[in-house]
Design a protein around this motif. Structure first.
Motif, mmCIF file in Angstrom:
data_model
loop_
_atom_site.group_PDB
_atom_site.id
_atom_site.type_symbol
_atom_site.label_atom_id
_atom_site.label_comp_id
_atom_site.label_asym_id
_atom_site.label_seq_id
_atom_site.Cartn_x
_atom_site.Cartn_y
_atom_site.Cartn_z
ATOM 1 N N UNK A 182 0.688 -1.194 -0.028
ATOM 2 C CA UNK A 182 -0.071 -0.112 -0.060
ATOM 3 C C UNK A 182 0.753 1.404 -0.042
ATOM 4 N N UNK A 183 1.854 1.515 1.066
ATOM 5 C CA UNK A 183 2.622 2.578 0.924
ATOM 6 C C UNK A 183 3.704 2.601 -0.246
ATOM 7 N N UNK A 184 4.077 1.580 -0.743
ATOM 8 C CA UNK A 184 5.044 1.438 -1.734
ATOM 9 C C UNK A 184 4.407 2.179 -3.149
ATOM 10 N N UNK A 185 2.982 2.422 -3.207
ATOM 11 C CA UNK A 185 2.320 2.683 -4.368
ATOM 12 C C UNK A 185 2.440 4.260 -4.613
ATOM 13 N N UNK A 186 2.996 4.713 -3.601
ATOM 14 C CA UNK A 186 2.880 6.322 -3.514
ATOM 15 C C UNK A 186 4.835 6.760 -3.435
ATOM 16 N N UNK A 187 5.477 5.763 -3.525
ATOM 17 C CA UNK A 187 6.819 5.956 -3.244
ATOM 18 C C UNK A 187 7.714 5.750 -4.607
ATOM 19 N N UNK B 219 10.687 3.783 -6.349
ATOM 20 C CA UNK B 219 11.538 2.577 -5.941
ATOM 21 C C UNK B 219 12.885 2.649 -6.413
ATOM 22 N N UNK B 220 13.155 3.905 -6.843
ATOM 23 C CA UNK B 220 14.881 4.073 -7.060
ATOM 24 C C UNK B 220 15.508 4.781 -5.973
ATOM 25 N N UNK B 221 14.765 5.295 -5.106
ATOM 26 C CA UNK B 221 15.456 6.311 -3.992
ATOM 27 C C UNK B 221 16.518 5.725 -3.238
ATOM 28 N N UNK B 222 16.238 4.561 -2.819
ATOM 29 C CA UNK B 222 17.253 3.867 -1.909
ATOM 30 C C UNK B 222 17.587 2.495 -2.551
ATOM 31 N N UNK B 223 19.041 2.235 -2.377
ATOM 32 C CA UNK B 223 19.312 0.966 -2.738
ATOM 33 C C UNK B 223 19.675 -0.096 -2.024
ATOM 34 N N UNK B 224 19.013 -1.178 -2.229
ATOM 35 C CA UNK B 224 19.427 -2.537 -1.456
ATOM 36 C C UNK B 224 20.228 -3.669 -2.188
ATOM 37 N N UNK B 225 20.938 -4.486 -1.587
ATOM 38 C CA UNK B 225 21.503 -5.364 -2.539
ATOM 39 C C UNK B 225 20.823 -6.562 -3.015
ATOM 40 N N UNK B 226 21.184 -6.856 -4.158
ATOM 41 C CA UNK B 226 20.447 -8.248 -5.044
ATOM 42 C C UNK B 226 21.360 -9.429 -4.606
ATOM 43 N N UNK B 227 21.081 -10.344 -3.644
ATOM 44 C CA UNK B 227 21.987 -11.387 -3.603
ATOM 45 C C UNK B 227 22.290 -12.207 -4.642
ATOM 46 N N UNK C 105 9.083 7.710 9.332
ATOM 47 C CA UNK C 105 7.864 8.257 9.127
ATOM 48 C C UNK C 105 7.906 9.184 8.011
ATOM 49 N N UNK C 106 8.904 9.980 7.593
ATOM 50 C CA UNK C 106 9.026 11.000 6.732
ATOM 51 C C UNK C 106 9.211 10.378 5.368
ATOM 52 N N UNK C 107 9.779 9.251 5.281
ATOM 53 C CA UNK C 107 10.175 8.334 4.196
ATOM 54 C C UNK C 107 9.437 6.985 3.751
ATOM 55 N N UNK C 108 8.647 6.839 4.503
ATOM 56 C CA UNK C 108 7.859 5.498 4.562
ATOM 57 C C UNK C 108 7.802 4.953 2.926
ATOM 58 N N UNK C 109 7.042 5.712 2.103
ATOM 59 C CA UNK C 109 6.652 5.538 0.845
ATOM 60 C C UNK C 109 7.844 5.100 0.017
ATOM 61 N N UNK C 110 8.916 5.874 0.043
ATOM 62 C CA UNK C 110 10.166 5.438 -0.718
ATOM 63 C C UNK C 110 10.690 4.454 0.007
ATOM 64 N N UNK C 111 10.969 4.086 1.130
ATOM 65 C CA UNK C 111 11.566 3.094 1.717
ATOM 66 C C UNK C 111 10.811 1.641 1.361
ATOM 67 N N UNK C 112 9.394 1.884 1.514
ATOM 68 C CA UNK C 112 8.682 0.532 1.024
ATOM 69 C C UNK C 112 8.659 0.299 -0.456
ATOM 70 N N UNK C 113 8.687 1.552 -1.127
ATOM 71 C CA UNK C 113 8.724 1.125 -2.838
ATOM 72 C C UNK C 113 10.259 0.526 -2.975
ATOM 73 N N UNK C 114 11.380 0.980 -2.304
ATOM 74 C CA UNK C 114 12.706 0.611 -2.624
ATOM 75 C C UNK C 114 12.946 -0.656 -2.280
#
Ligand code: KG4
Ligand code: ZN
Length: 341
Positions: free
Chosen positions: A192-197, A199-207, A239-248
């Protein structure tokens, strides 16, 4: 002697949903799910509480399935139930109920593997012209306990091509959500939160994992460190970055799943692709797979939301294909906490 119209009562109690459904052949007449809310208090499923809730719920849920379908016990031809995999205490309730029900009403019992049932949810037809996958096809089954790529050669023949070596995709969602302070189960909330975020804002590793296997525990750990570092600098960071964290975070899970599915399709040459399991309800995953299907020339099959998360209609459809082959279980049958495809 086989009936032309098999009326099947299906029961699912492998985890924290008590579910019952009535199917006439591959058509769903009723599909009742009672989700146990008590586990929210504990941030995850508590097995002992789950079995007690199943005991409380199973009779009214089955009655509601019969009433909604507008039939009585006398109309039934068989009772299908989840034998495993799942929580032993939860399974015991459904298995014992199904055995007693079959004995009391003089109808045969059909045992069903929960993971096979998730795959076969793709064959539930709510409309006459509904397309279904052609054999062989690949199914990405993503749930709270499993992440599998399965080659499906018939309704009864399935081969595991790859699976997770640690956490399941659903666990990655739920544990990630917990780290962000979201309640259990967190998967739908991240969605739900990712829909407004972004997904490129934060980078997480792909194993990097061998063959067609998956790993999600490293991703979860990297989210933990990422959150710890940022919350140290700003307590309101989540709280401030919830959508972008969820999307990323969600975007990384989707990438891991999609990359392996592309690899599986290429190595087998199969282009009919299905998805199944609770995580296949994820809107981001559905969108990403629809786009990948365009570029890869796949024919994609996605069950209705209500047949993705745990439900008894999928147990009913799996039971139906066994019914057609007179593949019935005996009264000696016991549940299996581990039940491999
Ligand atoms: O198949 P399922 O209902 O139960 C198991 O057999 O495990 O899957 C439950 C999992 C949970 O981890 C839940 O968070 C996840 O499916 N889930 C989702 C979504 N809906 C359910 N994950 C991401 N996005 C969703 N929309
Ligand atoms: Zn499931």
């Amino acid at each position: 002697m086989l009936q032309p119209n098999a009326m099947i009562l299906a029961i699912e109690s492998s985890c924290d949903d008590t579910a019952a459904a009535i199917l006439r052949n591959d058509r769903v007449l009723s599909n009742i799910v009672s989700s146990q809310v008590i586990h929210k208090l504990y941030g995850g499923v508590v097995p002992e509480l789950a079995s007690r809730e199943h005991q409380r719920n199973i009779v009214p849920v089955v009655q509601m399935a019969l009433d909604t379908a507008g039939i009585t016990v006398k109309d039934l031809d068989a009772v299908a139930f989840t034998r495993g995999p799942g929580l032993m205490g939860s399974l015991l309730v459904g298995v014992s109920f199904a055995k007693a029900f079959a004995l009391a009403s003089g109808i045969p019992l059909i045992e069903v593997n929960h993971m096979e049932a998730h795959v076969l949810a793709n064959f539930i037809r709510d409309q006459d012209e509904q397309p279904v996958p052609s054999f062989p096809f690949l199914c990405l089954t993503v749930s709270g306990g499993h992440t599998q790529i399965i080659k499906v050669s018939s309704h009864r023949e399935m081969k595991l091509l790859g699976e997770t070596i640690d956490d399941a995709a659903g666990e990655a969602f739920d544990k990630g959500a917990k780290l962000m302070g979201l309640p259990y189960p967190g998967g739908p909330l991240i969605d739900k939160f990712a829909a407004d975020g972004d997904p490129e804002r934060f980078k997480f590793p792909v194993p990097s994992v061998d063959e067609l296997n998956f790993s999600f525990s490293g991703l979860k750990t990297s989210l933990l460190y990422f959150l710890e570092n940022n919350v140290k600098k700003d307590p309101d960071f989540v709280e401030k970055n919830k959508a972008d964290i969820c999307a990323s975070y969600q975007g990384t899970i989707i990438r891991i799943l999609t990359d392996k599915l592309i690899k599986a399709a290429k190595s087998t040459g199969i282009k009919d692709i299905a998805i199944a399991g609770g995580v296949s309800a994820n809107k981001g995953l559905r969108k990403a797979l629809a786009e990948t299907s365009e570029t890869q020339g796949w024919k994609l099959f996605v069950p209705e939301f209500r047949y993705c998360t745990d439900n008894a209609a999928m147990i009913g459809i799996a039971g139906y294909y066994k019914y057609l082959q007179n593949d019935f279980a005996s009264q000696d049958i016991a549940p299996l906490a581990r039940y491999v495809i």
